[in-house]
Design an enzyme around this catalytic site. Structure first.
Site, PDB file in Angstrom:
ATOM      1  N   CYS A   1       0.797  -1.234   0.000  1.00  7.42           N
ATOM      2  CA  CYS A   1       0.000   0.000   0.000  1.00  7.42           C
ATOM      3  C   CYS A   1       0.828   1.283   0.000  1.00  7.42           C
ATOM      4  O   CYS A   1       0.548   2.180  -0.802  1.00  7.42           O
ATOM      5  CB  CYS A   1      -0.957   0.051   1.179  1.00  7.42           C
ATOM      6  SG  CYS A   1      -1.515  -1.532   1.773  1.00  7.42           S
TER       7      CYS A   1
ATOM      8  N   ARG B   1       6.572 -11.284   5.569  1.00  6.82           N
ATOM      9  CA  ARG B   1       5.997 -11.088   6.893  1.00  6.82           C
ATOM     10  C   ARG B   1       6.504 -12.181   7.811  1.00  6.82           C
ATOM     11  O   ARG B   1       6.608 -13.333   7.415  1.00  6.82           O
ATOM     12  CB  ARG B   1       4.463 -11.157   6.829  1.00  6.82           C
ATOM     13  CG  ARG B   1       3.882 -10.076   5.938  1.00  6.82           C
ATOM     14  CD  ARG B   1       2.371 -10.127   5.912  1.00  6.82           C
ATOM     15  NE  ARG B   1       1.873  -9.192   4.910  1.00  6.82           N
ATOM     16  CZ  ARG B   1       0.609  -9.123   4.523  1.00  6.82           C
ATOM     17  NH1 ARG B   1      -0.282  -9.945   5.070  1.00  6.82           N
ATOM     18  NH2 ARG B   1       0.236  -8.252   3.608  1.00  6.82           N
TER      19      ARG B   1
ATOM     20  N   GLN C   1       1.566 -10.981  -3.645  1.00  7.68           N
ATOM     21  CA  GLN C   1       0.138 -10.704  -3.718  1.00  7.68           C
ATOM     22  C   GLN C   1      -0.228 -10.136  -5.076  1.00  7.68           C
ATOM     23  O   GLN C   1       0.545  -9.377  -5.656  1.00  7.68           O
ATOM     24  CB  GLN C   1      -0.240  -9.653  -2.667  1.00  7.68           C
ATOM     25  CG  GLN C   1       0.012 -10.072  -1.249  1.00  7.68           C
ATOM     26  CD  GLN C   1      -0.350  -8.948  -0.288  1.00  7.68           C
ATOM     27  OE1 GLN C   1       0.231  -7.871  -0.322  1.00  7.68           O
ATOM     28  NE2 GLN C   1      -1.325  -9.201   0.569  1.00  7.68           N
TER      29      GLN C   1
ATOM     30  N   ASP D   1      -1.957  -7.601  -5.864  1.00  8.55           N
ATOM     31  CA  ASP D   1      -2.469  -6.490  -5.079  1.00  8.55           C
ATOM     32  C   ASP D   1      -2.909  -5.351  -5.992  1.00  8.55           C
ATOM     33  O   ASP D   1      -2.325  -5.151  -7.058  1.00  8.55           O
ATOM     34  CB  ASP D   1      -1.338  -5.995  -4.179  1.00  8.55           C
ATOM     35  CG  ASP D   1      -1.848  -5.396  -2.888  1.00  8.55           C
ATOM     36  OD1 ASP D   1      -3.077  -5.296  -2.721  1.00  8.55           O
ATOM     37  OD2 ASP D   1      -1.003  -5.031  -2.059  1.00  8.55           O
TER      38      ASP D   1
ATOM     39  N   HIS E   1      -4.715  -1.162  -5.595  1.00  9.67           N
ATOM     40  CA  HIS E   1      -5.356  -0.120  -4.796  1.00  9.67           C
ATOM     41  C   HIS E   1      -6.094   0.810  -5.731  1.00  9.67           C
ATOM     42  O   HIS E   1      -5.541   1.265  -6.729  1.00  9.67           O
ATOM     43  CB  HIS E   1      -4.312   0.633  -3.965  1.00  9.67           C
ATOM     44  CG  HIS E   1      -3.682  -0.245  -2.934  1.00  9.67           C
ATOM     45  ND1 HIS E   1      -2.552  -0.988  -3.197  1.00  9.67           N
ATOM     46  CD2 HIS E   1      -4.057  -0.550  -1.665  1.00  9.67           C
ATOM     47  CE1 HIS E   1      -2.258  -1.696  -2.114  1.00  9.67           C
ATOM     48  NE2 HIS E   1      -3.148  -1.459  -1.183  1.00  9.67           N
TER      49      HIS E   1
ATOM     50  N   LYS F   1     -15.089  -4.667   4.946  1.00 12.09           N
ATOM     51  CA  LYS F   1     -14.570  -5.366   3.776  1.00 12.09           C
ATOM     52  C   LYS F   1     -15.537  -6.443   3.300  1.00 12.09           C
ATOM     53  O   LYS F   1     -16.460  -6.828   4.012  1.00 12.09           O
ATOM     54  CB  LYS F   1     -13.228  -6.008   4.090  1.00 12.09           C
ATOM     55  CG  LYS F   1     -13.302  -7.040   5.205  1.00 12.09           C
ATOM     56  CD  LYS F   1     -11.956  -7.729   5.410  1.00 12.09           C
ATOM     57  CE  LYS F   1     -12.040  -8.724   6.562  1.00 12.09           C
ATOM     58  NZ  LYS F   1     -10.839  -9.504   6.747  1.00 12.09           N
TER      59      LYS F   1
ATOM     60  N   HIS G   1      -8.507  -1.319  -1.028  1.00 15.09           N
ATOM     61  CA  HIS G   1      -7.504  -2.362  -1.229  1.00 15.09           C
ATOM     62  C   HIS G   1      -8.240  -3.543  -1.834  1.00 15.09           C
ATOM     63  O   HIS G   1      -9.321  -3.875  -1.385  1.00 15.09           O
ATOM     64  CB  HIS G   1      -6.937  -2.898   0.089  1.00 15.09           C
ATOM     65  CG  HIS G   1      -6.351  -1.892   0.998  1.00 15.09           C
ATOM     66  ND1 HIS G   1      -5.010  -1.661   1.056  1.00 15.09           N
ATOM     67  CD2 HIS G   1      -6.910  -1.088   1.911  1.00 15.09           C
ATOM     68  CE1 HIS G   1      -4.769  -0.750   1.989  1.00 15.09           C
ATOM     69  NE2 HIS G   1      -5.909  -0.386   2.524  1.00 15.09           N
TER      70      HIS G   1
END
Length: 599
Positions: free
Chosen positions: A290, A319, A337, A339, A341, A420, A466
């Site tokens: 992000c 992580r 990911q 991912d 945004h 979410k 997200h």
RNA sequence: GCCCACGUAGCUCAGUCGGUAGAGCACUUUCUUGGUAAGAAAGAGGUCCCCGGUUCAAGUCCGGGCGUGGGCUCCA
């Protein structure tokens, strides 16, 4: 909403109850837990029981016991359970006051703790079958003879109340069903799941590995696994570009400054790896994508005219996951990911949400998953204001409706920074997998002052969404292996065609067909080892190659290949051109099947 | 991180009471050219996870560490 979660002290049913049948089954399973407790106490009189709820497919009971239980012990317990079932001991319900209950269970600190948490005047119930008495809210079946077929499955450690600072108890898991037949079917499903285990298949088909010296939780993608991933990634990237996303790349490390602003160093530090020092500034390996995407958005002043801005990246993050939680490709320490945004105006929010859901459904369809959507609302700890949360939840709800998707509510399941939508994939075995998530974020836009210039010439706070569709490439491909049992559809299969000459005389012809197929973009392996055809077929079969093309003298003369599917089905001789055209069509359409009239 | 179990050839696994290691597959070589799930023979291949202890002697027993598996907690 039909989902009801019961969490009753002493008699939990940690399971979704949607109808009478579910309740009856859960009741029987919970009674089986008591039956097991009765048997355990007969063997180990000193045992102290904690809680023993019904769960999906069965039950467990947590107990404090000095003797470390072994699988052999389970067999003995099962035997005793069978005897008490035959005795058809009635379950006798008794109401007592809390004070009386405290006396009865005085030597069991767990039951006492449960009782102390109940209001002083409350009526407590106990259930007794045979000479085993337990604190329990019930309900139970009438007598132990009503209990169906059961099997004790495993012993595991579990913290009292799930709290790692409290004592570690022993937990026995079991499964219980109304009939032996249903039990057998369930055990068969478990075997099938084991047969499909991505760690087992990943090794057998040479898809991936983990290596002690590289480190736990870090995936090495072998060529065949990487090919599957590559196909998934290419497909998804193209689809995103077609749907108005822009691709970006962001660095794997970033200075501590960005994580101070983002708040990750306050709230997420225990999941981040120790920093490295570069020119006396601490840099962290990124745990999330992000911040990078936000900085790209903020690299210029944004007009309301250019929104929505949709930034997508196959972003690799690291992580710290605790060692005991790692699991094959499904739970790892470094993962990529898919991912994205989305930065938009509030009036664009519903369309954007609906757009993501539409894309999510499309992905599920392409890979052949059923799905179930959940709308997760405000948790106990949250930031922002009521009105914003209400608008956001309403936005997600309307997004779901606009996309025409049925959903369940996950009350309080949202993040502290926003609500979410979670979509779970249901695989070929009926198991749920983490799928797409669409998450609204009120936190980062505020921390980073993410804004745009409106029609009125004023700054406005942008809405930030997200989203991930597949989750991570590791988890997704691992899940795919199990979903397909590694028999991948042609478009994903690492090797699509096996060319099998019957004698070396056919090798040149096979090599020519292979060259033609490769020129057309297909992935081919020529089985040219000095083996009999049967052995080559077996090798190809073990690799679950979709099409095995057997070539003997007859096929060479006819300019054809004898097509065998991995199902064992023999399609007979098909002219090479016709076969290749048919396969290419199936690849392009991402067909989940290997045959139809085209082949 | 915690509880329990496990760690032997590339893979799957034997290895009894403590006496310094075995099979099948895979690999290499040779023979075999065979029509829909394993043709035959020979060869090569080992830090028995690592460190320490007990013992005349440790793959085996004990302690610690690392890793893997089943769970707890957490999560993409």
């Amino acid at each position: 909403m039909l989902v009801e979660e019961q969490r009753e002290p002493g008699s939990d049913m940690v399971v979704e109850i949607e109808n009478e049948q579910d309740l009856a089954l859960a009741t029987m399973r919970h009674s089986t837990a008591h039956l097991m407790a009765e048997a355990v106490r007969e063997i180990y009189p000193d045992v102290k029981f904690a809680i023993g709820p019904a769960i999906d497919n069965g039950f467990y009971y947590d107990m404090d016991l000095d003797h470390a239980l072994t699988p052999e012990d389970l067999a003995e317990i099962e035997l005793l359970m069978g005897r008490h079932r035959e005795a058809a001991e009635p379950f006798v319900r008794t109401e007592v006051s809390r004070e009386e209950a405290l006396k009865i269970f005085a030597d069991n600190p767990y039951k006492v703790e449960i009782l102390r948490e109940l209001p002083a005047g409350s009526v407590i119930t106990t259930y007794q079958q045979g000479d085993f008495l337990d604190l329990c809210k019930g309900p139970h079946v009438a007598d132990t003879g009503q209990i169906g077929a059961f099997k004790l499955q495993s012993v595991a450690g579990a913290y009292w109340r799930g709290d790692e600072r409290r004592p570690m108890l022993q937990r026995i898991y079991g499964t219980a069903w109304p009939t032996q037949d249903e039990l057998d079917q369930y055990l068969h499903r478990l075997e099938e799941a084991q047969r499909r285990d991505h760690r087992k298949l990943g090794k057998e088909l040479d898809l991936f590995s983990v290596n002690d010296e590289i480190g736990p939780g870090l995936i090495l993608w072998h060529p065949r696994g990487a090919m599957i991933r590559y196909q998934v990634e290419q497909f998804e990237q193209k689809e995103q570009l077609a749907r108005g996303y822009d691709l970006v790349y962001t660095p794997h490390i970033a200075s501590e400054k960005i994580y101070q602003t983002s708040g990750h160093l306050e709230t997420y530090k225990e999941n981040m790896y120790s920093p490295m020092s570069i020119d006396e500034v601490d840099y962290y390996v990124k745990p999330m994508n992000c911040p990078g995407h936000i900085m790209i958005y903020k690299s210029q002043v944004r007009s309301y005219r250019e929104l929505p801005v949709r930034l997508a990246e196959l972003g690799t993050v690291y992580r710290y996951e605790r060692s005991g939680t790692l699991h094959g490709m499904l739970r790892v320490r470094g993962f990529t990911q898919d991912d994205a945004h989305i930065f938009c105006r509030e009036d664009q929010m519903i369309d954007e949400i609906a757009g993501v859901i539409d894309l999510a459904i499309y992905m599920a369809d392409v890979f052949g998953y059923q799905f179930q959507a959940y709308l997760a609302t405000r948790p106990e700890k949250w930031i922002g204001d009521d009105a914003t949360w209400d608008r956001a939840i309403e936005g997600l709800r309307r997004g779901l409706e606009q996309a025409g998707v049925d959903y369940k509510l996950d009350e309080g399941g949202g993040a502290f920074y926003g609500p979410k939508i979670d979509i779970k994939w249901v695989d070929a075995l009926g198991r749920e997998w983490t799928g797409p998530t669409v998450q609204l974020d009120f936190n980062l836009p505020q921390r980073f002052d993410v804004n745009y210039i409106g029609e009125d010439g004023e700054k406005h706070r942008a809405v930030m969404i997200h989203r991930t569709l597949l989750g991570s490439m590791e988890r997704f491909v691992g899940g795919l292996v199990e979903h397909y049992a590694a028999a991948f559809p042609v478009w994903l299969a690492p090797i699509q065609l096996a060319l099998i000459p019957i004698t070396d005389d056919q090798l040149p012809f096979c090599q020519q067909v292979a060259a033609d197929a490769e020129a057309a973009g297909l992935r081919v392996k020529v089985f040219d080892q000095k083996e009999r055809m049967q052995a080559k077929i077996r090798d190809a079969q073990m690799l679950k190659i979709p099409y095995m093309l057997v070539v003997g003298k007859r096929e060479v003369e006819a300019g054809a290949v004898a097509v065998r599917l991995r199902s064992g089905q023999d399609l007979g001789a098909i002219p090479v051109d016709q076969f290749l055209t048919g396969v290419i069509a199936r690849v392009e359409s991402r067909s989940l099947e290997l045959t139809d009239e085209v082949l």
